[in-house]
Design a protein around this motif. Sequence first.
Motif, PDB file in Angstrom:
ATOM      1  N   ARG A   8      28.671 -36.284  25.223  1.00 25.57           N
ATOM      2  CA  ARG A   8      29.953 -36.862  24.802  1.00 25.57           C
ATOM      3  C   ARG A   8      30.345 -38.054  25.670  1.00 25.57           C
ATOM      4  NH1 ARG A   8      30.706 -31.411  23.609  1.00 25.57           N
ATOM      5  NH2 ARG A   8      31.667 -30.912  25.604  1.00 25.57           N
ATOM      6  N   VAL A   9      30.063 -37.968  26.968  1.00 24.34           N
ATOM      7  CA  VAL A   9      30.313 -39.105  27.862  1.00 24.34           C
ATOM      8  C   VAL A   9      29.422 -40.274  27.448  1.00 24.34           C
ATOM      9  CG1 VAL A   9      30.015 -39.938  30.236  1.00 24.34           C
ATOM     10  CG2 VAL A   9      31.124 -37.739  29.815  1.00 24.34           C
ATOM     11  N   GLU A  10      28.156 -39.994  27.183  1.00 21.71           N
ATOM     12  CA  GLU A  10      27.216 -41.040  26.784  1.00 21.71           C
ATOM     13  C   GLU A  10      27.651 -41.705  25.480  1.00 21.71           C
ATOM     14  OE1 GLU A  10      22.704 -41.666  25.135  1.00 21.71           O
ATOM     15  OE2 GLU A  10      23.186 -39.755  26.082  1.00 21.71           O
ATOM     16  N   TRP A  11      28.069 -40.913  24.506  1.00 21.43           N
ATOM     17  CA  TRP A  11      28.471 -41.474  23.216  1.00 21.43           C
ATOM     18  C   TRP A  11      29.641 -42.438  23.365  1.00 21.43           C
ATOM     19  CZ3 TRP A  11      28.593 -35.987  20.719  1.00 21.43           C
ATOM     20  CH2 TRP A  11      27.273 -35.558  20.491  1.00 21.43           C
ATOM     21  N   GLN A  12      30.607 -42.075  24.196  1.00 26.78           N
ATOM     22  CA  GLN A  12      31.740 -42.986  24.380  1.00 26.78           C
ATOM     23  C   GLN A  12      31.298 -44.228  25.138  1.00 26.78           C
ATOM     24  OE1 GLN A  12      35.398 -41.278  25.810  1.00 26.78           O
ATOM     25  NE2 GLN A  12      36.470 -43.232  25.675  1.00 26.78           N
ATOM     26  N   ALA A  13      30.427 -44.086  26.112  1.00 26.09           N
ATOM     27  CA  ALA A  13      29.948 -45.239  26.872  1.00 26.09           C
ATOM     28  C   ALA A  13      29.205 -46.216  25.971  1.00 26.09           C
ATOM     29  CB  ALA A  13      29.033 -44.787  28.015  1.00 26.09           C
ATOM     30  N   ARG A  14      28.420 -45.685  25.048  1.00 27.54           N
ATOM     31  CA  ARG A  14      27.643 -46.532  24.141  1.00 27.54           C
ATOM     32  C   ARG A  14      28.479 -47.101  23.007  1.00 27.54           C
ATOM     33  NH1 ARG A  14      23.381 -42.672  22.196  1.00 27.54           N
ATOM     34  NH2 ARG A  14      23.150 -44.266  20.613  1.00 27.54           N
ATOM     35  N   GLY A  15      29.692 -46.578  22.808  1.00 29.57           N
ATOM     36  CA  GLY A  15      30.541 -47.059  21.730  1.00 29.57           C
ATOM     37  C   GLY A  15      30.316 -46.321  20.419  1.00 29.57           C
ATOM     38  N   VAL A  16      29.544 -45.239  20.456  1.00 25.47           N
ATOM     39  CA  VAL A  16      29.341 -44.431  19.254  1.00 25.47           C
ATOM     40  C   VAL A  16      30.659 -43.758  18.882  1.00 25.47           C
ATOM     41  CG1 VAL A  16      28.114 -42.425  18.310  1.00 25.47           C
ATOM     42  CG2 VAL A  16      26.906 -44.076  19.753  1.00 25.47           C
ATOM     43  N   VAL A  17      31.381 -43.313  19.891  1.00 22.48           N
ATOM     44  CA  VAL A  17      32.711 -42.740  19.734  1.00 22.48           C
ATOM     45  C   VAL A  17      33.684 -43.710  20.387  1.00 22.48           C
ATOM     46  CG1 VAL A  17      34.213 -40.813  20.377  1.00 22.48           C
ATOM     47  CG2 VAL A  17      31.816 -40.392  19.822  1.00 22.48           C
ATOM     48  N   LEU A  18      34.647 -44.181  19.634  1.00 23.75           N
ATOM     49  CA  LEU A  18      35.619 -45.138  20.153  1.00 23.75           C
ATOM     50  C   LEU A  18      36.920 -44.406  20.459  1.00 23.75           C
ATOM     51  CD1 LEU A  18      34.927 -48.085  17.701  1.00 23.75           C
ATOM     52  CD2 LEU A  18      34.071 -47.790  20.025  1.00 23.75           C
ATOM     53  N   ASP A  19      37.167 -44.208  21.726  1.00 20.08           N
ATOM     54  CA  ASP A  19      38.377 -43.538  22.171  1.00 20.08           C
ATOM     55  C   ASP A  19      39.001 -44.343  23.295  1.00 20.08           C
ATOM     56  OD1 ASP A  19      38.361 -41.320  20.427  1.00 20.08           O
ATOM     57  OD2 ASP A  19      36.963 -40.233  21.716  1.00 20.08           O
ATOM     58  N   GLU A  20      40.131 -43.855  23.750  1.00 21.93           N
ATOM     59  CA  GLU A  20      40.893 -44.529  24.796  1.00 21.93           C
ATOM     60  C   GLU A  20      40.417 -44.094  26.184  1.00 21.93           C
ATOM     61  OE1 GLU A  20      43.192 -46.872  24.025  1.00 21.93           O
ATOM     62  OE2 GLU A  20      42.572 -46.538  21.949  1.00 21.93           O
ATOM     63  N   LEU A  21      40.938 -44.799  27.198  1.00 20.23           N
ATOM     64  CA  LEU A  21      40.602 -44.486  28.580  1.00 20.23           C
ATOM     65  C   LEU A  21      40.979 -43.044  28.921  1.00 20.23           C
ATOM     66  CD1 LEU A  21      39.488 -45.495  31.276  1.00 20.23           C
ATOM     67  CD2 LEU A  21      41.778 -46.344  31.825  1.00 20.23           C
ATOM     68  N   HIS A  22      42.083 -42.567  28.379  1.00 20.05           N
ATOM     69  CA  HIS A  22      42.495 -41.183  28.620  1.00 20.05           C
ATOM     70  C   HIS A  22      41.402 -40.212  28.154  1.00 20.05           C
ATOM     71  CE1 HIS A  22      44.838 -37.524  28.761  1.00 20.05           C
ATOM     72  NE2 HIS A  22      44.475 -37.298  27.511  1.00 20.05           N
ATOM     73  N   ASP A  23      40.818 -40.472  26.994  1.00 18.43           N
ATOM     74  CA  ASP A  23      39.740 -39.621  26.474  1.00 18.43           C
ATOM     75  C   ASP A  23      38.512 -39.691  27.373  1.00 18.43           C
ATOM     76  OD1 ASP A  23      41.170 -38.883  24.043  1.00 18.43           O
ATOM     77  OD2 ASP A  23      40.858 -40.974  23.461  1.00 18.43           O
ATOM     78  N   TRP A  24      38.232 -40.892  27.876  1.00 18.94           N
ATOM     79  CA  TRP A  24      37.120 -41.095  28.806  1.00 18.94           C
ATOM     80  C   TRP A  24      37.314 -40.227  30.047  1.00 18.94           C
ATOM     81  CZ3 TRP A  24      32.376 -42.772  29.133  1.00 18.94           C
ATOM     82  CH2 TRP A  24      31.845 -43.245  30.331  1.00 18.94           C
ATOM     83  N   ARG A  25      38.521 -40.257  30.580  1.00 15.84           N
ATOM     84  CA  ARG A  25      38.832 -39.435  31.764  1.00 15.84           C
ATOM     85  C   ARG A  25      38.661 -37.957  31.444  1.00 15.84           C
ATOM     86  NH1 ARG A  25      44.209 -42.690  33.438  1.00 15.84           N
ATOM     87  NH2 ARG A  25      43.200 -44.380  34.561  1.00 15.84           N
ATOM     88  N   GLN A  26      39.170 -37.548  30.285  1.00 16.28           N
ATOM     89  CA  GLN A  26      39.073 -36.136  29.900  1.00 16.28           C
ATOM     90  C   GLN A  26      37.613 -35.706  29.762  1.00 16.28           C
ATOM     91  OE1 GLN A  26      41.462 -33.890  29.957  1.00 16.28           O
ATOM     92  NE2 GLN A  26      39.915 -32.361  29.482  1.00 16.28           N
ATOM     93  N   ARG A  27      36.782 -36.556  29.241  1.00 14.82           N
ATOM     94  CA  ARG A  27      35.354 -36.220  29.108  1.00 14.82           C
ATOM     95  C   ARG A  27      34.707 -36.029  30.482  1.00 14.82           C
ATOM     96  NH1 ARG A  27      35.934 -39.427  24.377  1.00 14.82           N
ATOM     97  NH2 ARG A  27      35.372 -38.154  22.584  1.00 14.82           N
ATOM     98  N   HIS A  28      35.149 -36.801  31.452  1.00 15.66           N
ATOM     99  CA  HIS A  28      34.615 -36.641  32.810  1.00 15.66           C
ATOM    100  C   HIS A  28      35.088 -35.328  33.420  1.00 15.66           C
ATOM    101  CE1 HIS A  28      32.432 -40.351  33.719  1.00 15.66           C
ATOM    102  NE2 HIS A  28      33.182 -40.835  32.752  1.00 15.66           N
ATOM    103  N   VAL A  29      36.332 -34.978  33.194  1.00 12.08           N
ATOM    104  CA  VAL A  29      36.834 -33.689  33.678  1.00 12.08           C
ATOM    105  C   VAL A  29      35.997 -32.567  33.066  1.00 12.08           C
ATOM    106  CG1 VAL A  29      38.803 -32.104  33.577  1.00 12.08           C
ATOM    107  CG2 VAL A  29      39.171 -34.521  34.134  1.00 12.08           C
ATOM    108  N   GLU A  30      35.713 -32.688  31.770  1.00  9.43           N
ATOM    109  CA  GLU A  30      34.927 -31.665  31.076  1.00  9.43           C
ATOM    110  C   GLU A  30      33.490 -31.607  31.599  1.00  9.43           C
ATOM    111  OE1 GLU A  30      35.321 -32.789  26.971  1.00  9.43           O
ATOM    112  OE2 GLU A  30      37.453 -32.265  26.935  1.00  9.43           O
ATOM    113  N   VAL A  31      32.881 -32.759  31.855  1.00  8.08           N
ATOM    114  CA  VAL A  31      31.494 -32.750  32.321  1.00  8.08           C
ATOM    115  C   VAL A  31      31.399 -32.147  33.721  1.00  8.08           C
ATOM    116  CG1 VAL A  31      31.092 -35.005  33.451  1.00  8.08           C
ATOM    117  CG2 VAL A  31      29.349 -34.035  32.012  1.00  8.08           C
ATOM    118  N   PHE A  32      32.368 -32.446  34.588  1.00  6.15           N
ATOM    119  CA  PHE A  32      32.297 -31.884  35.935  1.00  6.15           C
ATOM    120  C   PHE A  32      32.654 -30.398  35.938  1.00  6.15           C
ATOM    121  CE2 PHE A  32      32.107 -36.360  36.977  1.00  6.15           C
ATOM    122  CZ  PHE A  32      31.028 -36.328  37.840  1.00  6.15           C
ATOM    123  N   ALA A  33      33.502 -29.963  35.022  1.00  5.33           N
ATOM    124  CA  ALA A  33      33.754 -28.524  34.874  1.00  5.33           C
ATOM    125  C   ALA A  33      32.481 -27.833  34.381  1.00  5.33           C
ATOM    126  CB  ALA A  33      34.914 -28.287  33.913  1.00  5.33           C
ATOM    127  N   ALA A  34      31.757 -28.477  33.474  1.00  2.09           N
ATOM    128  CA  ALA A  34      30.492 -27.908  32.978  1.00  2.09           C
ATOM    129  C   ALA A  34      29.446 -27.857  34.093  1.00  2.09           C
ATOM    130  CB  ALA A  34      29.979 -28.714  31.783  1.00  2.09           C
TER     131      ALA A  34
END
Length: 189
Positions: free
Chosen positions: A121-147
């Motif tokens: 999910r982090v990769e998809w947003q970085a590549r622009g496959v998923v277009l979300d806001e900076l808040h979503d980007w931050r949330q994905r990082h929280v999720e990846v580090f929790a994982a």
Amino acid sequence: MDAVTQLVTIAAVLLGGLTTYLTNYLTERSRNKQLLLTRWDGRRLSSYSRFIDRCRAEVHAAVLLYEVRNNMREDPHDQQDLLTSLVRASERRALAFERVMLVGGATVIDAAHDLKDAVARVEWQARGVVLDELHDWRQRHVEVFAAINRFHEAARRELGVGGHFHADTHSDRGLLLPGQDKADDSAGS
């Protein structure tokens, strides 16, 4: 010596020899089993460590691409080079994931799947496959580090590592993301 005494002596010698043989056989079998378990634990630790390293490398490559794409960072590499680096990191992570699938137990494999999905999910947003806001980007990082922390916990349990690992406390430390500072933290509280 009469025949009965000789037979008893021969039976005792045979019983002693058989007992010695069985004891040595069981001891050797137990030792080999322990060596095999130790070998597998070493391979598991190596596979789990490599998988975490590859996940973190992929997240790092995604961060570089995302920040350059969104003009948050200057980098001497163009976006195509950064995308190529991200794809390579993703391939290396996928190979490391396969090793975890080969040597891991069910709990570790489930945690690895969750981590793999969070990194994707982090990769998809970085590549622009998923277009979300900076808040979503931050949330994905929280999720990846929790994982990552859940994977650590599962791996520690499977490897029999003692002590306690408090993932929630650990997750709150040092997660720095673009545009996040003390003012953002106090405004969000």
